[in-house]
Structures are given as C-alpha cells and as structure tokens.
Scaffold this motif. Structure first.
Motif, PDB file in Angstrom:
ATOM      1  N   UNK A 100       8.153   3.607  17.118  1.00 40.57           N
ATOM      2  CA  UNK A 100       7.452   2.339  16.955  1.00 40.57           C
ATOM      3  C   UNK A 100       6.522   2.344  15.745  1.00 40.57           C
ATOM      4  N   UNK A 101       5.205   2.508  15.968  1.00 48.04           N
ATOM      5  CA  UNK A 101       4.269   2.395  14.851  1.00 48.04           C
ATOM      6  C   UNK A 101       4.406   3.531  13.846  1.00 48.04           C
ATOM      7  N   UNK A 102       4.987   4.654  14.246  1.00 54.33           N
ATOM      8  CA  UNK A 102       5.263   5.691  13.247  1.00 54.33           C
ATOM      9  C   UNK A 102       6.327   5.223  12.250  1.00 54.33           C
ATOM     10  N   UNK A 103       7.272   4.405  12.708  1.00 51.79           N
ATOM     11  CA  UNK A 103       8.267   3.833  11.793  1.00 51.79           C
ATOM     12  C   UNK A 103       7.642   2.728  10.937  1.00 51.79           C
ATOM     13  N   UNK A 104       6.637   2.049  11.496  1.00 51.97           N
ATOM     14  CA  UNK A 104       5.908   1.043  10.715  1.00 51.97           C
ATOM     15  C   UNK A 104       5.077   1.698   9.613  1.00 51.97           C
ATOM     16  N   UNK A 105       4.544   2.884   9.890  1.00 52.25           N
ATOM     17  CA  UNK A 105       3.534   3.481   9.016  1.00 52.25           C
ATOM     18  C   UNK A 105       4.070   4.327   7.868  1.00 52.25           C
ATOM     19  N   UNK A 106       5.354   4.633   7.854  1.00 51.64           N
ATOM     20  CA  UNK A 106       5.889   5.436   6.749  1.00 51.64           C
ATOM     21  C   UNK A 106       6.337   4.530   5.606  1.00 51.64           C
ATOM     22  N   UNK A 107       6.285   5.070   4.390  1.00 50.22           N
ATOM     23  CA  UNK A 107       6.529   4.247   3.202  1.00 50.22           C
ATOM     24  C   UNK A 107       7.946   3.701   3.120  1.00 50.22           C
ATOM     25  N   UNK A 108       8.907   4.386   3.770  1.00 44.06           N
ATOM     26  CA  UNK A 108      10.301   3.925   3.733  1.00 44.06           C
ATOM     27  C   UNK A 108      10.705   3.268   5.052  1.00 44.06           C
ATOM     28  N   UNK A 111       8.330  -1.913   6.937  1.00 45.22           N
ATOM     29  CA  UNK A 111       7.746  -2.826   5.955  1.00 45.22           C
ATOM     30  C   UNK A 111       8.469  -2.783   4.614  1.00 45.22           C
ATOM     31  N   UNK A 112       8.999  -1.619   4.253  1.00 40.01           N
ATOM     32  CA  UNK A 112       9.785  -1.564   3.015  1.00 40.01           C
ATOM     33  C   UNK A 112      11.078  -2.357   3.184  1.00 40.01           C
ATOM     34  N   UNK A 113      11.694  -2.267   4.364  1.00 43.22           N
ATOM     35  CA  UNK A 113      12.913  -3.041   4.617  1.00 43.22           C
ATOM     36  C   UNK A 113      12.627  -4.539   4.531  1.00 43.22           C
ATOM     37  N   UNK A 114      11.472  -4.956   5.063  1.00 49.30           N
ATOM     38  CA  UNK A 114      11.067  -6.365   4.984  1.00 49.30           C
ATOM     39  C   UNK A 114      10.785  -6.749   3.535  1.00 49.30           C
ATOM     40  N   UNK A 116      12.088  -5.433   0.836  1.00 49.84           N
ATOM     41  CA  UNK A 116      13.356  -5.537   0.105  1.00 49.84           C
ATOM     42  C   UNK A 116      14.038  -6.862   0.393  1.00 49.84           C
ATOM     43  N   UNK A 117      13.947  -7.327   1.625  1.00 49.17           N
ATOM     44  CA  UNK A 117      14.542  -8.617   1.984  1.00 49.17           C
ATOM     45  C   UNK A 117      13.900  -9.745   1.190  1.00 49.17           C
ATOM     46  N   UNK A 118      12.586  -9.641   0.967  1.00 47.30           N
ATOM     47  CA  UNK A 118      11.859 -10.659   0.219  1.00 47.30           C
ATOM     48  C   UNK A 118      11.875 -10.376  -1.292  1.00 47.30           C
ATOM     49  N   UNK A 119      12.527  -9.278  -1.680  1.00 49.96           N
ATOM     50  CA  UNK A 119      12.675  -8.884  -3.090  1.00 49.96           C
ATOM     51  C   UNK A 119      11.322  -8.662  -3.775  1.00 49.96           C
ATOM     52  N   UNK A 120      10.396  -8.038  -3.048  1.00 46.33           N
ATOM     53  CA  UNK A 120       9.101  -7.708  -3.629  1.00 46.33           C
ATOM     54  C   UNK A 120       9.232  -6.470  -4.510  1.00 46.33           C
ATOM     55  N   UNK A 121       8.492  -6.445  -5.602  1.00 43.91           N
ATOM     56  CA  UNK A 121       8.516  -5.302  -6.525  1.00 43.91           C
ATOM     57  C   UNK A 121       7.092  -4.793  -6.748  1.00 43.91           C
ATOM     58  N   UNK A 122       6.984  -3.635  -7.420  1.00 44.70           N
ATOM     59  CA  UNK A 122       5.682  -3.033  -7.726  1.00 44.70           C
ATOM     60  C   UNK A 122       4.844  -2.868  -6.461  1.00 44.70           C
ATOM     61  N   UNK A 123       5.495  -2.402  -5.405  1.00 40.69           N
ATOM     62  CA  UNK A 123       4.846  -2.386  -4.102  1.00 40.69           C
ATOM     63  C   UNK A 123       4.089  -1.107  -3.781  1.00 40.69           C
ATOM     64  N   UNK A 124       3.222  -1.212  -2.792  1.00 46.14           N
ATOM     65  CA  UNK A 124       2.477  -0.077  -2.256  1.00 46.14           C
ATOM     66  C   UNK A 124       2.041  -0.399  -0.833  1.00 46.14           C
ATOM     67  N   UNK A 125       1.632   0.625  -0.107  1.00 47.80           N
ATOM     68  CA  UNK A 125       1.128   0.424   1.242  1.00 47.80           C
ATOM     69  C   UNK A 125      -0.201  -0.327   1.184  1.00 47.80           C
ATOM     70  N   UNK A 238       1.368   7.530   1.107  1.00 47.54           N
ATOM     71  CA  UNK A 238       2.720   7.310   1.611  1.00 47.54           C
ATOM     72  C   UNK A 238       2.737   6.925   3.097  1.00 47.54           C
ATOM     73  N   UNK A 239       1.562   6.849   3.717  1.00 51.54           N
ATOM     74  CA  UNK A 239       1.499   6.544   5.148  1.00 51.54           C
ATOM     75  C   UNK A 239       0.421   5.496   5.388  1.00 51.54           C
ATOM     76  N   UNK A 240       0.753   4.456   6.142  1.00 49.83           N
ATOM     77  CA  UNK A 240      -0.236   3.430   6.448  1.00 49.83           C
ATOM     78  C   UNK A 240       0.417   2.121   6.848  1.00 49.83           C
ATOM     79  N   UNK A 241      -0.420   1.117   7.039  1.00 53.35           N
ATOM     80  CA  UNK A 241       0.038  -0.162   7.571  1.00 53.35           C
ATOM     81  C   UNK A 241       0.234  -1.197   6.469  1.00 53.35           C
TER      82      UNK A 241
END
Length: 366
Positions: A100-108, A111-114, A116-125, A238-241
């Motif tokens: 659950x939240x461990x999958x939310x909190x890792x950089x890959x 949120x990264x999947x979301x 990519x769907x929105x085609x965001x670039x230059x991203x960070x946690x 690399x870890x966070x919300x």
C-alpha cells in the motif's frame, strides 16, 4: 517451486515494506510465507467478487494495493465482509499480500505511474522523507579497502540521488592487541600492533542494514570487524509522498481540466479555484492526498490533483491553488498494472493475472 516468500522478496526490493506509513498494514496478511504459488491475481481492492475470481482462475495468491485487514481485527466471523473474505481465503488456501503506502512512497511507484499518464516532466517527490538513511563507518587494512568498498556498494550502500559508489575514505593508523584464543589477520598474540588502515564512510537505506553488515563482515579480513552505524536525518529524495512536475505545455483552466479528465479517463472531476490564467506546474498524489495541499502550495504548484478532498479543504485553499479531486480509485488504479509488470518481469513460470472486477464503489449519474 516459487513460494509466497519469493514474491514478498521481490516486492520488498521494489518498495520496502518498512516504507509504509505507521497507520498502514502492508505485507503478508493471510497465509504462509512457505506456501507454493500457483498463480497470482493482482487487484486494487479485495472484495468477495475478486476472491471468487481468484478461486475460479486457480490463483493461490492475491496481491492487492489496499489491505483487506486495516484496522484492528477482533473477530473473523461471517457476519462481516472482511471476516467472510479471510475465512474463504483460508479455506481455499489463498494467501493475501497488500502493498500500500510503501508502493505510494517509492520514486517509481504509483505516483510516477500517474505522472506518466499526465505526461509530467522534470518531476520529483513532493514531500520527501527523513530518518530513512544511515551511515556506516568501518576500518580496514589499506590492501583490502577496494574489496570492502565493492561489497558494501553491491549490498546497496553508497547511493546519493543519481550517484552511486559514494564513500569518503581517510587513511590512518589503527591499533589492537590480540588476546588468547584470537586468530589475528596481522600482528601477534599479546602484542600491540599498529596497522595502516582506511576509514570508509558510506550511506545506506535503513532497511538494508542487515545486508550491509553481512557484506562488510564477509568481505573484511579481520576476525573482529570494527564498525559504527548512525541514523541520519538527511532527506531521502527517492522516498516520500506525492509528486510534482511540469505539463507538456501551459494550459488555461478549462483546457487543463479537460486534459486531466481525458488522460485519466474519468467520468467527472470536482475542482475549486480559478485564480490563475495558465497552469504549467502540477502536483499529484494517488488516492487520498489532501494532507499534501500545503506542500503543493509551498512547492509552487499551480494545481494539485488527488482524491478525497473535503469541502472545507476546497474552501480553505481554493484561492491559493487549483484543487482537483479526480477520485481515489481513479488516481490509484495504476498500481494494478504496475504490480503486474513487476511480478511478470520476475516470475514467468506461472500466470500473473489482472483482476477484471471494477471495485470502485462510486458511480456518476450522467
């Protein structure tokens, strides 16, 4: 034979279970780590229909994003949905894992999947965590320094941002005296020995402590290995919300809302705020992410997309940022394909299936 513990190990490498929030309940919830895996069904939520689907398809393991056992479970009885699911899973020898939240909190993760769907670039946690890193300091003969460093790096030490093999090394003179029963690598029993040594300092994620220490001891030539471990308060980038990035191009509000609606494939959006003429920088959080609204504002986001925003949160912040509630299910469903890809890549001796059940209880009247 693939066992449940093998699946857990693979998921641990991608999203360590120690990264889950304190309130969460990720991990093996039902079954045995030693149970054989005959097939996996991946889902967002475990409902009775999803469990029946797993049974009908011959899957012995359910991997879900949301935990079926979340709060304290005082009874396992058939008068509750959770009780019926747990009972039936046990009866049919089906194990259940939640990530659950461990999958939310890792950089890959989600949120990264979301993003990519929105085609965001230059991203960070958006809200990186602290207190997840440790420093290891050890001392070894100069002739063994390369071997010890390599072993530590191979165990996962020395990663800082986009750099790896990071360490600091200082030459010095170590001293010791071997007592009776010792088997010294250098020096003699009962005599003080001085040895040119290298002090090696390196950083590692806390969850890798056991692996780092084992690698150090295995690679180090001394019978007794001296080392220190310190907890650090450094930010772990690399870890966070949440996540923040840039749209492919700036958009006016109406175009932005339509863009989000189309990209996420949702039936509707709840939103507030119209103070900006154009939107370029966007913060996101899959699932229930209202707790990050202030972080999104502080980071300079023009808009923030998440689920489960309350009326008073819209009221309090709509003049500072455009808030978009795209739905809890709608912003987290990317976890399903993400988990399927991870498991399929690592296990090809049995089927990794994606549930065909839409577990979203929310419907829109069009």
């Amino acid at each position: 034979m693939i066992k449940v513990k093998d699946i857990l190990g693979t998921l641990e490498k991608f999203a360590p279970f120690s990264y889950q929030e304190e309130y969460d309940n990720a991990g093996l919830l039902v079954g045995s780590e030693n149970a054989a895996v005959k097939g996996i069904l991946v889902c967002l939520d475990i409902t009775e229909d999803v469990l029946d689907e797993a049974i009908s398809k011959g899957c012995s393991l359910l991997v879900a994003h949301h935990p079926i056992i979340f709060k304290g479970l005082k009874q396992v009885v058939d008068t509750t949905i959770t009780g019926r699911i747990v009972q039936k899973a046990i009866q049919h020898s089906i194990s259940i894992i939640a990530i659950h939240t461990n999958l939310d909190n890792v950089s890959k993760g989600v949120n990264l999947a979301l993003a990519k769907t929105l085609q965001l670039s230059n991203g960070r946690i958006l809200q990186p965590k602290t207190g997840l890193l440790k420093k290891l300091i050890t001392f070894c003969p100069e002739s063994s320094a390369d071997e010890v460093r390599k072993a530590l790096f191979d165990a996962g030490c020395g990663n800082i941002g986009n750099y790896d093999a990071c360490s600091f090394n200082t030459n010095g003179l170590g001293s010791f005296r071997a007592g009776e029963g010792a088997n010294p690598y250098v020096g003699s029993i009962g005599q003080i020995h001085y040895e040119p040594e290298v002090r090696i300092e390196t950083i590692f994620p806390s969850y890798l402590e056991k692996a780092a220490v084992n690698a150090l001891i295995k690679s180090h030539p001394y019978e007794e290995v001296a080392y220190d471990i310190y907890l650090l308060q450094n930010v772990h980038t690399k870890v966070g919300a949440g996540y923040i990035g840039d749209l492919p191009q700036e958009m006016e509000l109406d175009a932005f809302l339509q863009y989000v609606k189309n990209k996420l494939g949702v039936d509707g959006l709840r939103y507030a705020g119209n103070t900006r003429q154009s939107i370029g920088k966007v913060a996101i959080c899959g699932g229930s992410g209202a707790f990050l609204i202030k972080d999104a504002i502080k980071a300079g986001a023009h808009a923030y997309i998440t689920g489960d925003i309350k009326y008073h949160e819209f009221l309090d912040y709509h003049q500072q940022i455009i808030l978009v509630d795209a739905g809890h299910y709608e912003t987290e469903r990317y976890s399903i394909s993400l988990l399927s890809d991870i498991l399929t890549e690592n296990f090809n001796t049995f089927a990794v299936l994606i549930s065909k059940i839409n577990t979203n209880p929310v419907r829109f009247l069009k």
